[in-house]
Design a protein around this motif. Sequence first.
Motif: not given
Length: 301
Positions: A57-58, A60-61, A64, A250, A253-254
């Motif tokens: 997740t991190r 992908m952030a 982005q 994201s 997944t989150t």
Amino acid sequence: MLSLNTNAAALSTQSALANSQKALTTSMTRLGTGYRVNSAMDDAAGLQIATRLNAQTRGMAVAQRNTQNGISLMQTAEGAFSEVTDILQRMKDLATEGANGTASTDDKTAMQSEYDALGRELKNVMDNTSFGGQSLFATGTNAAAVTGGTSTLGKTGGVTFQIGASASETMTTNVSASVAGLTNDGGTLGLASAAYKTTATAATVGTEIGAAATITLLDNALKDVGTVRSALGASSNRLDHVYNNLANMSTNTTAAKGRIMDVDYATETSNMTAKQMLLQAGTSMLKQSGSMSQMVLSLMQ
């Protein structure tokens, strides 16, 4: 069996009381932190899975943000080329006007003066358009890495964007050949304007024959600008789709990580209430278990 040395009821009650207290502490910790898993002891396998999901997740952030920065870079280049297109269109207007036999010598002198000024602005745009302090195009020998330059869009191999959480998720935009063919001294912009190129060029609007030839040079420059703009636009569109897909991944997944790590307040509040009641009951029964010894003494009276 009645015994003075061993109070089995008290021992059993103490064990149950300890378990209730431990469970109550766990429930209160979960409700206080908001997490169902506060240490590996709570859910060893779940913590491992959640850690992996959190890393994804991190990543992908950040990806982005990378895609948005990439779009910003290419939109900066697109804005510069949009201005270049407008300048070339005006230069073509002047060349077309200069090729007409009705223009006087003074008219052609004025046309040439404006034409040269526009050529100097072409060079200014190419030299000074930058993103994050790095030149996007440059001119002359700095237009492309194949001739030793350092421009972002001109370097060999293109620009690579990290568009995912893993090392393999990358995207490369390579317009170096098109940019070099447009911006260096031997490129179509240099051929179309002596003011852009530091050395002499055949491009002129001061004579009818020269102006007619310059129209063709400007057509070539406009075509090359369109080629680069098209490639940048396609890459920007792709990055926009990458961003949307990352947002979808994201989000899900989150949510998956939350189902593992986050506490369910309705369930845990019920558990805490039950454990509080058991703790109170256990404490009461521990007090009552002391009466077992009194029963032994009553037999001896």
